[in-house]
Design a protein around this motif. Structure first.
Motif, PDB file in Angstrom:
ATOM      1  N   ALA A 160       0.853  -1.182   0.000  1.00 53.13           N
ATOM      2  CA  ALA A 160       0.000   0.000   0.000  1.00 53.13           C
ATOM      3  C   ALA A 160       0.889   1.232   0.000  1.00 53.13           C
ATOM      4  N   GLU A 161       0.623   2.135  -0.936  1.00 53.15           N
ATOM      5  CA  GLU A 161       1.485   3.312  -1.089  1.00 53.15           C
ATOM      6  C   GLU A 161       0.657   4.584  -1.160  1.00 53.15           C
ATOM      7  N   PRO A 162       0.509   5.294  -0.050  1.00 51.82           N
ATOM      8  CA  PRO A 162      -0.146   6.605  -0.106  1.00 51.82           C
ATOM      9  C   PRO A 162       0.817   7.670  -0.631  1.00 51.82           C
ATOM     10  N   GLU A 163       0.259   8.628  -1.368  1.00 53.00           N
ATOM     11  CA  GLU A 163       1.089   9.691  -1.948  1.00 53.00           C
ATOM     12  C   GLU A 163       0.393  11.037  -1.819  1.00 53.00           C
ATOM     13  N   TRP A 164       1.202  12.071  -1.677  1.00 53.11           N
ATOM     14  CA  TRP A 164       0.692  13.435  -1.737  1.00 53.11           C
ATOM     15  C   TRP A 164       1.513  14.179  -2.793  1.00 53.11           C
ATOM     16  N   HIS A 165       0.806  14.840  -3.697  1.00 54.28           N
ATOM     17  CA  HIS A 165       1.473  15.602  -4.759  1.00 54.28           C
ATOM     18  C   HIS A 165       1.039  17.060  -4.721  1.00 54.28           C
ATOM     19  N   ARG A 166       1.987  17.921  -4.958  1.00 50.76           N
ATOM     20  CA  ARG A 166       1.655  19.342  -5.120  1.00 50.76           C
ATOM     21  C   ARG A 166       1.875  19.801  -6.562  1.00 50.76           C
ATOM     22  N   ILE A 167       2.378  18.871  -7.389  1.00 48.14           N
ATOM     23  CA  ILE A 167       2.571  19.168  -8.809  1.00 48.14           C
ATOM     24  C   ILE A 167       1.848  18.092  -9.608  1.00 48.14           C
ATOM     25  N   ASP A 168       1.049  18.507 -10.581  1.00 46.50           N
ATOM     26  CA  ASP A 168       0.317  17.550 -11.400  1.00 46.50           C
ATOM     27  C   ASP A 168       1.299  16.692 -12.202  1.00 46.50           C
ATOM     28  N   GLU A 169       1.114  15.390 -12.114  1.00 50.80           N
ATOM     29  CA  GLU A 169       2.043  14.471 -12.785  1.00 50.80           C
ATOM     30  C   GLU A 169       2.055  14.676 -14.292  1.00 50.80           C
ATOM     31  N   THR A 170       0.911  15.001 -14.864  1.00 51.20           N
ATOM     32  CA  THR A 170       0.818  15.098 -16.319  1.00 51.20           C
ATOM     33  C   THR A 170       1.194  16.483 -16.831  1.00 51.20           C
ATOM     34  N   SER A 171       0.573  17.522 -16.253  1.00 52.69           N
ATOM     35  CA  SER A 171       0.751  18.859 -16.819  1.00 52.69           C
ATOM     36  C   SER A 171       1.850  19.671 -16.153  1.00 52.69           C
ATOM     37  N   GLY A 172       2.231  19.293 -14.947  1.00 52.74           N
ATOM     38  CA  GLY A 172       3.254  20.046 -14.219  1.00 52.74           C
ATOM     39  C   GLY A 172       2.707  21.271 -13.505  1.00 52.74           C
ATOM     40  N   THR A 173       1.384  21.459 -13.501  1.00 54.28           N
ATOM     41  CA  THR A 173       0.804  22.624 -12.821  1.00 54.28           C
ATOM     42  C   THR A 173       0.668  22.354 -11.319  1.00 54.28           C
ATOM     43  N   ARG A 174       0.486  23.446 -10.541  1.00 51.61           N
ATOM     44  CA  ARG A 174       0.307  23.314  -9.088  1.00 51.61           C
ATOM     45  C   ARG A 174      -1.064  22.730  -8.794  1.00 51.61           C
ATOM     46  N   VAL A 175      -1.113  21.699  -7.969  1.00 46.99           N
ATOM     47  CA  VAL A 175      -2.380  21.071  -7.581  1.00 46.99           C
ATOM     48  C   VAL A 175      -2.279  20.589  -6.138  1.00 46.99           C
ATOM     49  N   THR A 176      -3.392  20.148  -5.612  1.00 42.95           N
ATOM     50  CA  THR A 176      -3.378  19.358  -4.380  1.00 42.95           C
ATOM     51  C   THR A 176      -3.940  18.005  -4.749  1.00 42.95           C
ATOM     52  N   ASN A 177      -3.113  16.985  -4.630  1.00 43.19           N
ATOM     53  CA  ASN A 177      -3.493  15.648  -5.077  1.00 43.19           C
ATOM     54  C   ASN A 177      -3.143  14.625  -4.012  1.00 43.19           C
ATOM     55  N   LEU A 178      -4.092  13.740  -3.727  1.00 45.97           N
ATOM     56  CA  LEU A 178      -3.855  12.633  -2.796  1.00 45.97           C
ATOM     57  C   LEU A 178      -4.138  11.329  -3.523  1.00 45.97           C
ATOM     58  N   GLY A 179      -3.331  10.327  -3.258  1.00 47.18           N
ATOM     59  CA  GLY A 179      -3.534   9.060  -3.957  1.00 47.18           C
ATOM     60  C   GLY A 179      -3.122   7.878  -3.104  1.00 47.18           C
ATOM     61  N   LEU A 180      -3.593   6.730  -3.498  1.00 48.60           N
ATOM     62  CA  LEU A 180      -3.230   5.486  -2.829  1.00 48.60           C
ATOM     63  C   LEU A 180      -3.107   4.390  -3.880  1.00 48.60           C
ATOM     64  N   GLU A 181      -1.963   3.709  -3.831  1.00 50.13           N
ATOM     65  CA  GLU A 181      -1.730   2.621  -4.778  1.00 50.13           C
ATOM     66  C   GLU A 181      -1.672   1.308  -4.001  1.00 50.13           C
ATOM     67  N   LEU A 182      -2.550   0.379  -4.346  1.00 46.04           N
ATOM     68  CA  LEU A 182      -2.559  -0.946  -3.715  1.00 46.04           C
ATOM     69  C   LEU A 182      -2.130  -1.977  -4.741  1.00 46.04           C
ATOM     70  N   LYS A 183      -1.257  -2.880  -4.324  1.00 47.46           N
ATOM     71  CA  LYS A 183      -0.743  -3.863  -5.275  1.00 47.46           C
ATOM     72  C   LYS A 183      -0.651  -5.243  -4.649  1.00 47.46           C
ATOM     73  N   VAL A 184      -0.863  -6.237  -5.462  1.00 46.29           N
ATOM     74  CA  VAL A 184      -0.487  -7.602  -5.121  1.00 46.29           C
ATOM     75  C   VAL A 184       0.740  -7.909  -5.974  1.00 46.29           C
ATOM     76  N   ASN A 185       1.846  -8.223  -5.296  1.00 46.81           N
ATOM     77  CA  ASN A 185       3.099  -8.521  -6.006  1.00 46.81           C
ATOM     78  C   ASN A 185       3.383 -10.010  -5.851  1.00 46.81           C
ATOM     79  N   ALA A 186       3.384 -10.727  -6.955  1.00 43.07           N
ATOM     80  CA  ALA A 186       3.610 -12.171  -6.881  1.00 43.07           C
ATOM     81  C   ALA A 186       4.761 -12.560  -7.797  1.00 43.07           C
ATOM     82  N   ASP A 187       5.519 -13.549  -7.390  1.00 45.17           N
ATOM     83  CA  ASP A 187       6.516 -14.098  -8.318  1.00 45.17           C
ATOM     84  C   ASP A 187       6.694 -15.588  -8.094  1.00 45.17           C
ATOM     85  N   LEU A 188       7.096 -16.214  -9.160  1.00 42.11           N
ATOM     86  CA  LEU A 188       7.197 -17.672  -9.207  1.00 42.11           C
ATOM     87  C   LEU A 188       8.606 -18.015  -9.684  1.00 42.11           C
ATOM     88  N   GLU A 189       9.286 -18.875  -8.930  1.00 41.67           N
ATOM     89  CA  GLU A 189      10.640 -19.283  -9.329  1.00 41.67           C
ATOM     90  C   GLU A 189      10.517 -20.484 -10.264  1.00 41.67           C
TER      91      GLU A 189
END
Lengths: 317, 118
Positions: A160-189
């Protein structure tokens, strides 16, 4: 944040294929060659062969299940660049200056500031921009739910990865952005200490406060994705491989309204540079995509870019 | 501010749900601990293969009989610990599934051994 920069339908219909090209693949070949040579030297020093390996970083954008070693600390710089829109010149990168530590044999934490860079010129619906800025802060917790052992080659970690951004990832403009990235990471040998298959399931939700400055409140969006990656250890300290990602973008927090999708594929590299240092690199090109606002589109430049690249250098201590 | 609070609330609820799922996976380990010792002398583990019971917590004692420091490290055991010259370190391992777990001295990577759990 991406909806804030979505192109109008009319604008998109008039777009031409970009003539802008970055000679990164050539540079990548040179860098990869140098790193393999360096790593080969290190391997010779290490004398022996294919010992156990941490899988977290061997799959490129796809993350393996590794959570590090209890007591281990690491500092790294990880840059992800998104390159190329339908026209003009577009480069947007975000670098994590990351401190990572593993307090026990199941959990890993990461945190650090984000630095973004934007080079945008003559891209439809985006302002020209050339800037570098501290753009936010992130944290991540990873928990190993299934460990690999002699009777099971599969390992699974949740992150789980919470993030706070003050710069828009796409346009580079000033923003207030909050996000959360959830992942299942699996690997097989697949072959002991040599060949690994990795896969991620991704759910990412984020909200941007009034991105168009029209008093519209929070604009929410979500991304779902799945990846598959194969990584082969060609010499003890170097893995090469390939990965594919399928990403779907929606307006709304929980896959409310589908806006488009894209498939990315590309090569990956991991090189152990010494007992306490490694690097990883990956290049993904968009090979297929669909934007619902552009009927008949075969690539999706509304939510995604023509390609993306990842480069990470890490030092453990 | 209401919007910010709602957004933070949504993210907090999702993060909490993820942590609950992760927490539910934690197994309680109120079991007896096994003790195992390995020494390092002249940059060699003695013995090079140690044995421990599977599925119980293990207390691994690492004795460094060399004057130089060593770093006990293992990818499959998921631990690393620096042990000073002529010093001793204790590493607490989770209950291990049966199998062979390699370890090495990260300061002298030719120094290698294995723990066999069965």
């Amino acid at each position: 944040m991406k909806p804030s920069t979505r192109l109008s339908v009319d604008a998109r219909r008039t777009l031409k294929v970009a003539s802008f090209r970055i000679p990164i693949p050539n540079a990548l070949v040179v860098v990869v060659g140098a790193l393999i040579a360096l790593s080969d030297t290190y391997s010779a020093c290490a004398q022996d062969g294919f010992y156990e390996v941490e899988t977290k970083y061997i799959f490129g954008f796809t993350e393996g299940s590794g959570v590090g070693l209890e007591g281990e600390k690491e500092f790294s710089a990880e840059s992800i660049a998104r390159i190329g829109k339908a026209d003009g010149r577009y480069w947007a990168s975000e670098t994590k200056l990351e401190y990572e530590f593993t307090p026990n044999q199941y959990v890993q934490f990461e945190l650090g500031p984000l630095v973004s860079a934007h080079v945008i010129k003559n891209v439809t619906d985006l302002e020209n921009r050339n800037n570098l800025a501290m753009s936010g802060f992130f944290g991540e917790v990873r928990y190993l739910v299934l460990e690999r052992n002699a009777s099971s080659p599969l390992a699974v970690t949740l992150s789980a990865e919470p993030e706070w951004h003050r710069i828009d990832e796409t346009s580079g403009t000033r923003v207030t952005n909050l996000g959360l990235e959830l992942k299942v990471n699996a690997d097989l040998e697949l072959i002991k200490n040599r060949l690994f298959l990795g896969s991620n399931l991704l759910y990412e939700v984020e909200g941007t406060k009034d991105p168009d400055h029209v008093g519209a409140g929070w604009e929410k969006e979500s991304i779902g994705g799945v990846s598959a990656a194969l990584s082969y250890r060609i010499i003890p300290s170097v893995f090469i491989g390939a990965e594919a990602w399928y990403l779907r973008h929606y307006d709304g927090s929980f896959f409310n309204s589908f806006t488009g999708d894209a498939i990315f594929v590309g090569p990956t590299l991991y090189a152990q540079l010494g007992p306490k240092a490694f690097m990883t690199a990956a290049w993904n090109a968009q090979v297929s995509g669909h934007d619902i606002e552009v009927p008949g589109s075969t690539l999706n430049f509304g939510e995604f870019t023509r390609s993306r690249a990842k480069l990470k250098f890490a030092v453990e201590f | 501010m209401n919007g910010v609070a709602k957004m933070v609330g949504t993210i907090a609820r999702i993060a909490l749900a993820a942590l609950v799922v992760a927490g539910a996976c934690i197994s309680s380990t109120a079991q007896q601990t096994a003790s195992v010792t390995v020494s390092v002398k002249n940059h060699r583990f003695q013995p090079t293969e140690i044995h421990a019971p599977a599925n119980v917590p293990i207390e691994l004692r690492v004795k460094n009989l060399d004057p130089a420091p060593m770093e006990f490290e293992s990818v499959s055991l998921r631990v690393e610990k620096v042990v000073t010259g002529n010093g001793e370190g204790v590493i607490r391992l989770r209950p291990l599934a049966p199998g062979r777990y390699e370890f090495f001295d990260d300061f002298h990577q030719e120094t290698r051994g294995a723990l066999v759990a069965k």
